[in-house]
Design a protein around this motif. Sequence first.
Motif, PDB file in Angstrom:
ATOM      1  N   LYS A  32       0.839  -1.198   0.000  1.00 21.83           N
ATOM      2  CA  LYS A  32       0.000   0.000   0.000  1.00 21.83           C
ATOM      3  C   LYS A  32       0.877   1.251   0.000  1.00 21.83           C
ATOM      4  O   LYS A  32       2.058   1.207   0.371  1.00 21.83           O
ATOM      5  CB  LYS A  32      -0.922   0.041   1.222  1.00 21.83           C
ATOM      6  N   PHE A 202      -8.319  -4.725   0.287  1.00 17.72           N
ATOM      7  CA  PHE A 202      -8.225  -3.346   0.735  1.00 17.72           C
ATOM      8  C   PHE A 202      -7.678  -2.455  -0.372  1.00 17.72           C
ATOM      9  O   PHE A 202      -7.045  -2.915  -1.326  1.00 17.72           O
ATOM     10  CB  PHE A 202      -7.344  -3.254   1.986  1.00 17.72           C
ATOM     11  N   THR A 205      -4.278   2.768  -0.780  1.00 21.00           N
ATOM     12  CA  THR A 205      -3.731   3.845   0.043  1.00 21.00           C
ATOM     13  C   THR A 205      -4.181   3.677   1.486  1.00 21.00           C
ATOM     14  O   THR A 205      -5.315   3.273   1.758  1.00 21.00           O
ATOM     15  CB  THR A 205      -4.196   5.219  -0.473  1.00 21.00           C
ATOM     16  N   VAL A 206      -3.282   4.004   2.392  1.00 22.15           N
ATOM     17  CA  VAL A 206      -3.581   4.032   3.820  1.00 22.15           C
ATOM     18  C   VAL A 206      -3.281   5.436   4.317  1.00 22.15           C
ATOM     19  O   VAL A 206      -2.217   5.992   4.027  1.00 22.15           O
ATOM     20  CB  VAL A 206      -2.737   3.008   4.600  1.00 22.15           C
ATOM     21  N   TRP A 207      -4.237   6.017   5.072  1.00 20.90           N
ATOM     22  CA  TRP A 207      -4.070   7.382   5.567  1.00 20.90           C
ATOM     23  C   TRP A 207      -3.892   7.367   7.084  1.00 20.90           C
ATOM     24  O   TRP A 207      -4.628   6.664   7.809  1.00 20.90           O
ATOM     25  CB  TRP A 207      -5.290   8.234   5.237  1.00 20.90           C
ATOM     26  N   THR A 221       1.168  -2.685   5.163  1.00 26.14           N
ATOM     27  CA  THR A 221       0.133  -3.708   5.348  1.00 26.14           C
ATOM     28  C   THR A 221       0.124  -4.261   6.770  1.00 26.14           C
ATOM     29  O   THR A 221      -0.840  -4.927   7.144  1.00 26.14           O
ATOM     30  CB  THR A 221       0.340  -4.884   4.372  1.00 26.14           C
ATOM     31  N   THR A 239      -8.391   3.207   5.615  1.00 29.39           N
ATOM     32  CA  THR A 239      -8.202   2.767   4.247  1.00 29.39           C
ATOM     33  C   THR A 239      -9.574   2.456   3.657  1.00 29.39           C
ATOM     34  O   THR A 239     -10.597   2.703   4.301  1.00 29.39           O
ATOM     35  CB  THR A 239      -7.259   1.560   4.164  1.00 29.39           C
ATOM     36  N   THR A 240      -9.600   1.937   2.459  1.00 31.32           N
ATOM     37  CA  THR A 240     -10.867   1.554   1.821  1.00 31.32           C
ATOM     38  C   THR A 240     -10.921   0.042   1.692  1.00 31.32           C
ATOM     39  O   THR A 240      -9.880  -0.634   1.635  1.00 31.32           O
ATOM     40  CB  THR A 240     -11.017   2.199   0.436  1.00 31.32           C
TER      41      THR A 240
END
Length: 523
Positions: A32, A202, A205-207, A221, A239-240
């Motif tokens: 990610k 998932f 992107t991870v914020w 991850t 994340t989404t």
Amino acid sequence: MKARAHTKGLVAAIALATACLTLLCTCPAEAKTLNRQGFSEVPPETVSINYPLKISEASFQSSNSAFQVTKTNVWGVNCTAVKYRHPLSAGERIAGSFSLQWRNAGIDDDGDDINLTITVSGIQVDDAADSLVILDDASHLCMDAITSSEDPVNVQMTVRIEVDKNTASPYPAPGTMLIAFTDIDVSKSVNRSEQVVLNSGFGNTVWVPPTNFLDISSDATRFTAARIDEDTYDSGFVTTGSTSGCELTWQGHGCGTYLLMPFRAYDQKIKASAGAGGSISNAGDTYVRWKNDKTYTIKPNEHYSIKDVLVDGKSVGAKSSYTFTKVISNHTIHVTFQEDPQYSVTFVDGFGNEISKQSVYKGDAAKAPPNPTRDEWTYVGWDKDFSNIQGNLTVTAQWKPIIKVKVPTLVACTIMPDGSVVAPDGYAIENLSPVAVDLESATTANMPPCGSYTLTDAQGSVVHAFSEGAEQQGAPVHIDVDGKAPLTWNIGDLVGEDAQDILYKALEGPTSLCNVTFVFREA
């Protein structure tokens, strides 16, 4: 969940916490991109889960009959939980899995109802006391790992989340579902750290906020706690997740974490309130989906109007509705009302007399009094509209005078047996009306073509005449109030064959030659 104060409501997505030393055994996960600038670039949420979720409202299924739904108490909080009821050995893996499904658990971007399913499998525990796997405390859905030993074996489990349309043939609900994790911190009972690993499904992107202190793997991850946190995004991330299914692995020791909490980065909440005199829709606290819109409708009570609307303490004017767009932070909206002014409405008769007086709210209608009456006059209405009062108002009755005159006789002349003609003498029309009048017309009847007459006023001017079968209008006749109009009849000679017939008839007795009808109108 730890033995400390609970934070209230978060978002439709997922928050998981762990306490462990051992790394999780996971399937290879796609790397990610880590965004440490906070949540401003998190996309709008279009698939939302209702909050809170309660296990008692879900459909429960399990491939292992040892799993059960029960009431219990954890950390001093009454809960509904899924528990494993058989004794276990340290490090034993529980066979099978269980699932919870909530129907009509939220909506997607099409406005359709959706179902949410959580499946828990691959559960490994420490010992007989490690029987709790998932619970709700009426405010949050939570994964929990209660341990009774100091063994270095952690509770582990795999969680899969799926969202589908609530239709006869379910299929994934398209759109963006935000997944939020918080409270990934060091256990208070032992020096161990919680850990979350993203396995599959998932987003890319991870914020995290700039203050985040998690130990994050290079591929973003695996997230391991670095110290104790009080359920903030300092120890969490966003994340989404794919609605067709996303899967993660969680482990911990003597800890618990909230699951599927509504995502609300930095507590995105709108607090709506209204002062006396009206209402606002959705009064109180409302949590809004990330970057979604929220419209408030404002309604004043009867006899009140909107004075002002304050959004985040600043006036936006007297609006009947207001929309927050792309909400990413807390907001407030407060509306004030003011009582409508009252105005004096006075009804008068037009002759110096007050009929009624009343106070009327702005915009309302005044109530008309009973129709007034007056001798010699006919009431015909009011002079102004009073159905929408906007200020002090005087309404006057309108009248039409009753026209009444006294005429000495309508017979213009009489033929006597001796052939003489007698005309009215001292003839004067008297005005009995409340206003001055004018002669509008005179109509002659019973006058043969052989006859004629003129009617003259005191100045000798002809005011009306009849000759050769036709009326002839002359000078005007005006009579003041209580006045009289002296008139003189001048009867012409009878000429023609018809004259003999009239004279023969008169031999039998007096014969009226003609009748004249007068019509007067208001001057």
